[in-house]
Each structure stands twice: as C-alpha cells, then as structure tokens.
Design a protein around this motif. Structure first.
Motif, PDB file in Angstrom:
ATOM      1  N   GLU A  68      -8.061   4.841   7.957  1.00 57.81           N
ATOM      2  CA  GLU A  68      -7.159   5.242   9.041  1.00 57.81           C
ATOM      3  C   GLU A  68      -5.873   4.435   8.915  1.00 57.81           C
ATOM      4  N   GLN A  69      -4.741   5.128   8.883  1.00 64.10           N
ATOM      5  CA  GLN A  69      -3.449   4.446   8.765  1.00 64.10           C
ATOM      6  C   GLN A  69      -2.780   4.392  10.138  1.00 64.10           C
ATOM      7  N   LYS A  70      -2.270   3.189  10.470  1.00 64.83           N
ATOM      8  CA  LYS A  70      -1.594   3.016  11.753  1.00 64.83           C
ATOM      9  C   LYS A  70      -0.305   2.245  11.536  1.00 64.83           C
ATOM     10  N   ASP A  71       0.727   2.617  12.296  1.00 60.75           N
ATOM     11  CA  ASP A  71       1.960   1.831  12.309  1.00 60.75           C
ATOM     12  C   ASP A  71       1.744   0.660  13.248  1.00 60.75           C
ATOM     13  N   MET A  72       1.947  -0.545  12.725  1.00 64.21           N
ATOM     14  CA  MET A  72       1.749  -1.754  13.514  1.00 64.21           C
ATOM     15  C   MET A  72       3.022  -2.600  13.448  1.00 64.21           C
ATOM     16  N   LEU A  82      -1.859 -13.284   9.963  1.00 56.53           N
ATOM     17  CA  LEU A  82      -0.764 -12.515  10.548  1.00 56.53           C
ATOM     18  C   LEU A  82      -1.262 -11.870  11.830  1.00 56.53           C
ATOM     19  N   THR A  83      -0.495 -11.968  12.883  1.00 62.69           N
ATOM     20  CA  THR A  83      -0.839 -11.291  14.130  1.00 62.69           C
ATOM     21  C   THR A  83       0.043 -10.050  14.234  1.00 62.69           C
ATOM     22  N   ILE A  84      -0.618  -8.888  14.319  1.00 60.00           N
ATOM     23  CA  ILE A  84       0.096  -7.615  14.386  1.00 60.00           C
ATOM     24  C   ILE A  84      -0.342  -6.880  15.649  1.00 60.00           C
ATOM     25  N   MET A  85       0.532  -5.972  16.115  1.00 57.57           N
ATOM     26  CA  MET A  85       0.262  -5.276  17.367  1.00 57.57           C
ATOM     27  C   MET A  85       0.320  -3.766  17.154  1.00 57.57           C
ATOM     28  N   ASP A  86      -0.671  -3.076  17.709  1.00 56.52           N
ATOM     29  CA  ASP A  86      -0.678  -1.619  17.707  1.00 56.52           C
ATOM     30  C   ASP A  86       0.424  -1.164  18.663  1.00 56.52           C
ATOM     31  N   MET A  87       1.333  -0.320  18.182  1.00 59.49           N
ATOM     32  CA  MET A  87       2.499   0.051  18.997  1.00 59.49           C
ATOM     33  C   MET A  87       2.177   1.065  20.080  1.00 59.49           C
ATOM     34  N   GLN A 108       9.298  -9.543   7.996  1.00 59.57           N
ATOM     35  CA  GLN A 108      10.231 -10.124   8.963  1.00 59.57           C
ATOM     36  C   GLN A 108       9.710  -9.893  10.377  1.00 59.57           C
ATOM     37  N   ASP A 109      10.129 -10.763  11.305  1.00 55.43           N
ATOM     38  CA  ASP A 109       9.679 -10.655  12.698  1.00 55.43           C
ATOM     39  C   ASP A 109      10.025  -9.281  13.267  1.00 55.43           C
ATOM     40  N   GLY A 110       9.051  -8.658  13.934  1.00 53.88           N
ATOM     41  CA  GLY A 110       9.276  -7.372  14.569  1.00 53.88           C
ATOM     42  C   GLY A 110       9.241  -6.188  13.620  1.00 53.88           C
ATOM     43  N   MET A 111       8.960  -6.429  12.331  1.00 55.00           N
ATOM     44  CA  MET A 111       8.959  -5.343  11.345  1.00 55.00           C
ATOM     45  C   MET A 111       7.759  -4.417  11.565  1.00 55.00           C
ATOM     46  N   THR A 112       7.976  -3.123  11.368  1.00 49.82           N
ATOM     47  CA  THR A 112       6.896  -2.148  11.465  1.00 49.82           C
ATOM     48  C   THR A 112       6.281  -1.970  10.080  1.00 49.82           C
ATOM     49  N   ILE A 113       4.962  -2.197   9.991  1.00 47.76           N
ATOM     50  CA  ILE A 113       4.252  -2.042   8.722  1.00 47.76           C
ATOM     51  C   ILE A 113       3.131  -1.029   8.912  1.00 47.76           C
ATOM     52  N   VAL A 114       2.681  -0.423   7.811  1.00 45.76           N
ATOM     53  CA  VAL A 114       1.568   0.530   7.861  1.00 45.76           C
ATOM     54  C   VAL A 114       0.307  -0.223   7.444  1.00 45.76           C
ATOM     55  N   ALA A 122      -8.925  -4.469   9.152  1.00 47.98           N
ATOM     56  CA  ALA A 122      -7.684  -4.250   8.398  1.00 47.98           C
ATOM     57  C   ALA A 122      -7.936  -4.574   6.936  1.00 47.98           C
ATOM     58  N   LEU A 123      -7.734  -3.590   6.041  1.00 51.27           N
ATOM     59  CA  LEU A 123      -8.009  -3.790   4.622  1.00 51.27           C
ATOM     60  C   LEU A 123      -6.749  -3.874   3.782  1.00 51.27           C
ATOM     61  N   ASN A 124      -5.687  -3.205   4.191  1.00 54.85           N
ATOM     62  CA  ASN A 124      -4.481  -3.154   3.378  1.00 54.85           C
ATOM     63  C   ASN A 124      -3.273  -2.998   4.291  1.00 54.85           C
ATOM     64  N   ALA A 125      -2.126  -3.487   3.822  1.00 53.08           N
ATOM     65  CA  ALA A 125      -0.896  -3.345   4.598  1.00 53.08           C
ATOM     66  C   ALA A 125       0.242  -3.005   3.644  1.00 53.08           C
ATOM     67  N   THR A 126       1.131  -2.126   4.087  1.00 50.41           N
ATOM     68  CA  THR A 126       2.264  -1.705   3.277  1.00 50.41           C
ATOM     69  C   THR A 126       3.549  -1.975   4.041  1.00 50.41           C
ATOM     70  N   LEU A 127       4.473  -2.661   3.379  1.00 50.30           N
ATOM     71  CA  LEU A 127       5.779  -2.933   3.990  1.00 50.30           C
ATOM     72  C   LEU A 127       6.684  -1.720   3.829  1.00 50.30           C
ATOM     73  N   PRO A 128       7.787  -1.646   4.609  1.00 49.38           N
ATOM     74  CA  PRO A 128       8.764  -0.587   4.359  1.00 49.38           C
ATOM     75  C   PRO A 128       9.281  -0.717   2.921  1.00 49.38           C
ATOM     76  N   GLN A 129       9.675   0.409   2.312  1.00 54.08           N
ATOM     77  CA  GLN A 129      10.093   0.369   0.915  1.00 54.08           C
ATOM     78  C   GLN A 129      11.359  -0.458   0.719  1.00 54.08           C
ATOM     79  N   LYS A 130      12.277  -0.422   1.698  1.00 53.69           N
ATOM     80  CA  LYS A 130      13.531  -1.162   1.565  1.00 53.69           C
ATOM     81  C   LYS A 130      13.710  -2.125   2.726  1.00 53.69           C
TER      82      LYS A 130
END
Length: 187
Positions: A68-72, A82-87, A108-114, A122-130
């Motif tokens: 399941e993929q979620k934007d966090m 890392l502490t992440i929050m479900d939006m 970076q602080d406040g960044m949205t990651i998948v 949580a098994l994997n995390a992907t940063l924005p491409q740019k």
C-alpha cells in the motif's frame, strides 16, 4: 494474496518467499537446451537488505504481495528513526532512517514522501524526483569558459558533493535529481 507462476515474475514485484518479503531486482528467463525453462531471479529482502538468487520453474507458484502506497509528510529525525505523518489521518509513524540509503541527506523538513506499507509496517520510502538545494562551496565562475562537458565539484547545504556546470556559482539554488544524485537545472 494472488499466486503467480514462476515465469510471471517481473523486476519490482514483491514476493513472499521463505517467510520474508523480497523485491525482485533482476529477472533472467533461461531456456536451457535440455530440461524445462526457468526464471533466475535476484531478490532483495525488504526488511534486512539481504540478497538471494533463486530459480523458479514455470510450474512453481509464488505469493505476490501488493504494498500500500501512502503520501506521508516528514516531521523530524531522532536516534536514527524518522518520524512521518499520514496527511489524511494525522497518525504519526516511525521508520528507520537507513531505509532511504544514500538519498537520506535530501530529505527536508515538511517534505512529502511516498511510503510503501505492508500490514502497517513501513518497508520502503521514495523521495520526490527533484529537490532544491543550495550550493555552499564551489569554485568561482570563470568568464569565457565554455559549458561543453566541463563540470566542477560543488558541495550542497546537506553535505552531498555533486558536479555542476561552470556557470553555477556559490550560494545559488539548484535542482538535484534524487534518483541519479546529479545536477538537473538552476532553481
């Protein structure tokens, strides 16, 4: 969970095998002159990073897992977690910082990651491409130097060293591709 045949495994598929979750990294379909065809699959364990090479015949059944993929939103880091929050629900989840590997400095602080979850783990995390970064240290701009394939080293505000074109100076913001970890463009 759906079962698939051994010859249907593709790179990127997540499989349940030997009591663990494995991502198929590389798949080679082999048709030997004698005997049946098989898929030679290089797999990586999603929990501890171990690698494994396994052969699957077309008659073998494997359990394919859908993550399941979620934007966090990234909040903060403490003690390697890392502490992440479900939006949507505002639930906070902790995950190990090493899950990002060498891309960790770009977080970076406040960044949205998948984030990819399997049963709330949580098994994997992907940063924005740019990502936009500031150049802290680089050689000064030299007038008249051509931009054709000449790059110079630069150190970013997160400590990562990248190669940038000669026209980019110190204290400038640039866009960095997090997949290749290379300069993309000026911000």
């Amino acid at each position: 969970m759906p079962k698939i045949n051994g010859n249907e495994i593709r790179p990127g598929n997540v499989l349940e095998h030997d009591g663990g979750l494995w991502a198929a990294v590389k798949v080679d379909h082999v048709k030997p002159g004698k005997g049946g065809a098989f898929a030679q699959v290089e797999m990586k364990n999603l929990r501890d990073g171990r690698k494994l090479n396994e052969r699957f015949r077309s008659a073998d059944k494997v359990e394919r897992v859908r993550l399941e993929q979620k934007d966090m939103q990234f909040l903060y880091e403490s003690d390697g977690m890392l502490t992440i929050m479900d939006m949507e629900t505002y639930d906070q989840v902790e995950m190990p910082a090493d899950i990002l590997g060498d891309r960790r400095p770009f977080l970076q602080d406040g960044m949205t990651i998948v984030v990819e979850f399997h049963d709330s783990e949580a098994l994997n995390a992907t940063l924005p491409q740019k990502v936009i970064c500031k150049i802290v240290e680089t050689e000064p701009v030299v007038k008249g130097q051509t931009a054709a394939n000449s790059f110079k080293p630069a150190i970013l505000d997160n400590g990562v060293r990248v190669m940038v074109p000669p026209f980019v100076g110190q204290d400038e913001d640039i866009v960095v591709n997090t997949e290749t970890m290379e300069y993309s463009e000026r911000a």
